[in-house]
Design an enzyme around this catalytic site. Structure first.
Site, PDB file in Angstrom:
ATOM      1  N   CYS A 177      -0.665 -19.830  30.951  1.00  0.00           N
ATOM      2  CA  CYS A 177      -1.701 -20.509  31.733  1.00  0.00           C
ATOM      3  C   CYS A 177      -3.057 -19.826  31.558  1.00  0.00           C
ATOM      4  O   CYS A 177      -4.104 -20.482  31.592  1.00  0.00           O
ATOM      5  CB  CYS A 177      -1.307 -20.571  33.203  1.00  0.00           C
ATOM      6  SG  CYS A 177      -1.236 -18.960  34.027  1.00  0.00           S
TER       7      CYS A 177
ATOM      8  N   ALA B  69       0.826  -1.210   0.000  1.00  0.00           N
ATOM      9  CA  ALA B  69       0.000   0.000   0.000  1.00  0.00           C
ATOM     10  C   ALA B  69       0.858   1.258   0.000  1.00  0.00           C
ATOM     11  O   ALA B  69       0.672   2.168  -0.815  1.00  0.00           O
ATOM     12  CB  ALA B  69      -0.932  -0.016   1.211  1.00  0.00           C
TER      13      ALA B  69
END
Length: 1059
Positions: free
Chosen positions: A635, A481
């Protein structure tokens, strides 16, 4: 000559109301030979309702809120479906509702010189319903330097007609029309927004008056660029509603406590800082105990802090807060009251300031543009560049306007600045057109959608510099772009168009469908082709003299044989058009090493920034870095998620493990069984054990031979993920569990989960099993039957699967340590287990057909037919149900799991325009650091901030000084002794010399003194085992030195030239 760029003069920003069209046909002329037949239709927009919104308002003109029930018609109520593959990056910025409004909006752009075509390009890429191009003039040779669609063959043709066919190629879903006759006020009623880039003030006031009082109002924008000066005026009507001021997602917080006070204090967990501000409105949900707050009513907050805020509410008699709760920001709409142009000319109000070192510029330029308009109306032409009489006349007109401005009179009208303004008034510089094209394009989007806060205030260089531009050696890194915009700008600026000039562009990527909504040099027939090759060809068609070479190499240490020393040494300037930090840092180090200017830029949604890295004047790109993005603990992701991002991170990880990594491990094993098993034996750890277990599962217990086997696998995976694992988790940690300190284990931010019960009548359950079974079949090369997409037949097949009962086990370890980096549990008998697993694996191999291989699936987010995002969204949403987390649709899941960077054409255009303005200075040379500008802009707010670059840190020693830009060079293939003596002459005592990771010399090691008479280059080869490629003439060493007082001195890198 040196130039002084000014960002804006009159920037009047506002927001959009609903605008129906009257259904009239736009009379438009089209070039039937070049315009696609299916798009040669007139634009008639229907009325659409965006919905009612109630906002609090105070009768004023400063954009404050007010109570008003306004019905905003923004575009078409029945727009076409959104092509999510094409617009995925834009959807990440605007969202579906805004995109639908854009798709129903018709826009008029009058004036098809450089600025007009840039605005049209951005709006066509954005995907409005129709764009009508208006211009009564013909293409002149002059226009070719600012309008990228014109060629020499267009000279003499009407500008609007000549622009239609090439702009239509950008997006065939947008109707692009031309209009070549004089405009009437009544024709403006066919559009939601009108933009004028080449119009007299008298005519602009006439048209604006009509638009302002029209019911509903027509959004009016007047914009112009004159040399290095520009102006934008916006009027979106007497009452314009902004439905979303900044476009950011609503901020949230996890509640830790709520007091029973007046006012109440709300504290949140310190997992993440709160982003609330005083005056925000919030809603509460999932609060246990203080049920009065869970009524969904927005509440105003104050005293916002990092982890707390106060609630403007008396909670003394409310229930006692127990636990849980989410607080979420509620976006409030805002009504803006715009002044018409006629009123703003005499009373402009506040100007939008972009450069805080030039406070005096906006009001002065407000007069300058009025003076220019009067000059043109009196003489019928622009001031001629370099003609002093014209400049003095314009200064005189500006002085008269200033004298008659009453309270707005300026003490000094700065004749020197007005003289520059006069000399460049006829010129349309492409970088200015690109930058303002981005700004105005975004304003039109706001007018059509109500998304983001609009603006709500109001030959240039000579032959010598042009010759430098033409003969410059430029390296553009990336052709996505940013790269497409840069190449277009550079071609129009005449960069590298001379006999000595050359531009090299490189990009190792190929064109994908999602690129087409922003990377405007590409067309749908280019999909699959090399980006750099297509972009270079398109840029050369803009300027046939453009000397451009396209490469498909990634710029990295591995390609230093391509981008070798001579390549870097011959460059004039480097322009980065990259999308990742690591690549930027590498290019930055190369520019630092070879002392080359680096022009850096980046975009994120409606935001953009530019940074100038100029040798010896500024700090380098890598001198300052953003803090690393915060990662959720392992976790949390695997057992205790509390937001959808955690669920999607887990889902992406599981997808890659099940469908890519494990099949790849299977193939690695089958390709060389002995090497694979020996590696596992040598590792002998939990990770090796886990890898073996997964490979065995694939080839034994979970091996699929029929599509029904794949359905069974997918159904059992559902049970494992969303029922059995949750049952084990709540068995190990019941709801009343406590930590070692006695605190509740399931306290915020942890959320207590519930297992899911599979039902084939639940579309979410069934779709997950269908998508997972299809991808599982792909990995095994199993034919997928047609009936799989029939929900009834699929449900029947799934219901036949026998699901074993599950009983939670005692003693199962579930990781709760947030610092843990692995979920694999080590065991003292891992080695013995691995040996047993290898025996089992060998037994499985003997049962496989000859040449059996699996087909790993690499995640591809931009293909909605491949079921990748169906599996990931299914995994994430089922997990979200476990933990009572709000689910997301597949598009939102794609943004997060696919790590899609939000991107729109307008911010890209602005960033590249700003960089190319700085390029003039970088190529010209001889400027001071205060002449350059770094910029940060947010087109959503809007906000524009320009500042001088930061100079590099200077280190001093005796009468010498140096910065990170310096590199000391020692030629003649010196010995180690000669190097030490050369440093000693500078008052530096070297005690350590290293090359790469190897030490060549240390004064503390007696044996190193034997090396004193050896050539440094020979030592590098012998000791450091350095392999010096034939294209390299030198090697670099790092020297640790002390001064005479035994103080360590950081010296520059030393380059030893040996040939």
């Amino acid at each position: 000559m040196r130039f002084r760029g000014v960002f804006s003069s009159l920037l009047h920003y506002m927001l959009p109301r609903k605008r129906p069209c009257d259904g009239e046909v736009v009379e438009a002329e089209t070039d039937d030979k070049s315009f696609p037949k299916k798009y040669r239709i007139a634009a008639a927009a229907a009325t659409g309702t965006a919905g009612d919104s109630t906002v609090s308002f105070n009768s004023s003109t400063d954009g404050t809120n007010r109570n008003d029930s306004s019905d905003m018609t923004l575009g078409d109520s029945n727009p076409p479906d959104i092509d999510e593959d094409l617009h995925s990056r834009q959807l990440a910025v605007y969202g579906r509702e805004t995109m639908r409004r854009l798709f129903g909006s018709s826009v008029l752009i009058s004036g098809m010189q450089g600025l007009g075509v840039e605005i049209a390009k951005n709006l066509i890429l954005a995907g409005v319903k129709s764009v009508t191009l208006h211009d009564e003039g013909t293409v002149e040779l002059w226009d070719l330097s600012s309008n990228f669609v014109f060629t020499e063959d267009d000279i003499g043709k009407n500008r609007a007609v000549a622009s239609v066919s090439k702009l239509q190629e950008l997006n065939t879903a947008v109707v692009v029309l031309s209009l070549t006759t004089a405009l009437t006020k009544e024709q403006l009623s066919n559009f939601q927004a009108v933009v004028f880039t080449d119009i007299s003030l008298e005519k602009a006031c006439e048209f604006n008056d009509y638009c302002h009082i029209h019911q509903p109002p027509i959004s009016f924008i007047k914009a112009e660029v004159r040399g290095l000066f520009g102006s934008v005026f916006c009027d979106f009507g007497p009452e314009f509603t902004v439905v979303d001021v900044d476009g950011e997602d609503p901020h949230t917080g996890i509640i830790a406590s709520i007091s029973n006070d007046n006012p109440a204090l709300v504290s949140c967990v310190d997992d993440e800082r709160l982003e609330f501000q005083d005056g925000d409105f919030v809603v509460f949900s999932e609060v246990h105990g203080m049920k009065e707050l869970s009524d969904g009513k927005p509440r105003k907050i104050k005293n916002a802090r990092a982890y707390s805020f106060t609630l403007e509410e008396d909670t003394t008699n409310y229930g006692i807060y127990e636990k849980g709760g989410i607080v979420t920001q509620v976006k409030q709409p805002k009504v803006l009251n715009f002044k018409p142009l006629r009123e703003a000319l005499s009373d402009p109000g506040d100007f939008l300031l972009s450069d805080f070192s030039k406070f005096d510029r906006p009001p002065l330029l407000h007069f300058a543009f009025q003076a220019l308009d009067k000059f043109i109306s009196e003489l019928g032409r622009f001031p001629v560049a370099g003609v002093e009489d014209d400049a003095q006349k314009l200064i005189s007109i500006a002085s008269n306007i200033n004298d008659n401005s009453g309270d707005g009179k300026l003490e000094d009208i700065n004749p020197k600045l007005l003289r520059h303004f006069s000399f460049g008034a006829r010129a349309v510089l492409n970088p200015m057109a690109a930058m303002f094209g981005g700004i105005v394009g975004q304003e039109v989007v706001k007018a059509c959608s109500g998304k983001f806060h609009p603006l709500f205030q109001i030959s240039v260089f000579g032959k010598k510099l042009q010759k430098k531009l033409e003969d410059s050696q430029v390296f553009v890194v990336g052709s996505g772009a940013l790269g497409c915009e840069f190449l277009k700008n550079l071609a129009l600026m005449g960069v590298s168009c001379g006999s000595q000039g050359k531009l090299t562009v490189t990009d190792d990527d190929v064109i994908e469908k999602s690129n087409l909504s922003r990377q405007f040099l590409f067309r749908d027939w280019n999909i699959g082709q090399a980006k750099s090759t297509v972009a270079a060809s398109a840029a050369a068609s803009i300027n046939s003299r453009f000397n451009i070479e396209a490469l498909q190499n990634r710029v990295s240490p591995e390609t230093e044989n391509v981008f070798h020393d001579s390549f870097w040494e011959n460059l004039s300037v480097v322009i980065n058009a990259l999308d990742n930090v690591n690549a930027r840092l590498y290019v930055d180090q190369r520019c630092l090493y070879f002392q080359k200017p680096l022009l850096e830029s980046g975009t994120l949604g409606a935001k953009c920034n530019t940074q100038m890295v100029i040798p010896h004047l500024t700090e380098n790109y890598g001198a300052s870095r953003d803090p690393p993005e915060k990662q959720a603990p392992m976790c949390t992701v695997h057992s205790f998620p509390h937001n959808i991002d955690h669920c999607l991170t887990w889902a992406r990880s599981e997808f890659e493990g099940l469908l890519e990594k494990t099949p790849a491990e299977v193939n690695t094993y089958l390709s060389n069984p002995s090497e694979f098993t020996n590696t596992a034996r040598n590792a002998g750890d939990a990770q090796a054990r886990d890898n073996l277990e997964r490979v065995i599962e694939c080839l034994d217990s979970e091996k699929c031979e029929t599509f029904e086997d794949c359905i069974t696998w997918a159904r059992l995976k559902f049970e494992d993920y969303f029922a059995n694992r949750v049952k084990q988790l709540i068995y190990t940690f019941p709801e009343d569990s406590a930590t070692s300190t006695g605190a509740p284990f399931w306290s915020a931010p942890k959320r207590f989960p519930q297992p899911l019960h599979f039902s084939s009548s639940d579309s979410g359950h069934l779709n997950f099993v269908m998508a997972a079974s299809i991808l599982r079949a792909e990995t095994f090369g199993i034919l997928i039957p047609d009936w799989v997409k029939n929900p009834r037949k699929m449900a029947e097949a799934v219901d036949k699967v026998i699901v074993p009962d599950f009983q939670p086990k005692k003693g199962v370890k579930i990781e709760t340590d947030e610092k843990a980096t692995s979920l694999s549990t080590a065991s003292i008998d891992d080695a013995a287990v691995i040996n047993d697993l290898i025996v089992t694996l060998e037994r499985c191999r003997t049962k496989l057909p000859p040449k059996f291989r699996m087909k790993p699936i690499q995640f591809e987010k931009d293909d909605d037919t491949n079921y990748h995002m169906d599996v990931i969204a299914g995994l994430a949403n089922m997990r979200a149900r476990n933990y009572s987390i709000p689910e997301v649709d597949k598009l939102k899941a794609k943004f997060i799991a696919g790590r899609i960077i939000p991107a729109i054409a307008t911010s890209t255009a602005m960033a590249t325009g700003l960089v190319c303005l700085e390029l003039y200075k970088a190529v010209d040379g001889g400027h001071k650091v205060e002449d350059y500008r770094n910029t940060f802009a947010n087109l959503a707010l809007p906000l524009f901030s320009m500042a001088e670059p930061v100079p590099p840190k200077v280190i001093k020693h005796k009468d010498m000084s140096w910065t990170v830009w310096d590199r000391w060079i020692l030629e003649g293939n010196p010995t180690l002794k000669e190097l030490l003596e050369w440093l000693k002459a500078k008052g530096l005592h070297a005690y350590s010399i290293s090359c790469g990771n190897c030490m060549l010399y240390n004064s503390m090691f007696p044996r190193h003194k034997e090396r004193i008479d050896k050539k440094v280059a020979d030592l590098a080869r012998e000791v450091a085992k350095l392999e010096i490629p034939p294209y390299r003439r030198h090697l670099d060493v790092v020297v640790a030195c002390e001064d005479d007082d035994d103080n360590d001195i950081d010296i520059p890198q030393v380059s030893i030239y040996f040939r």
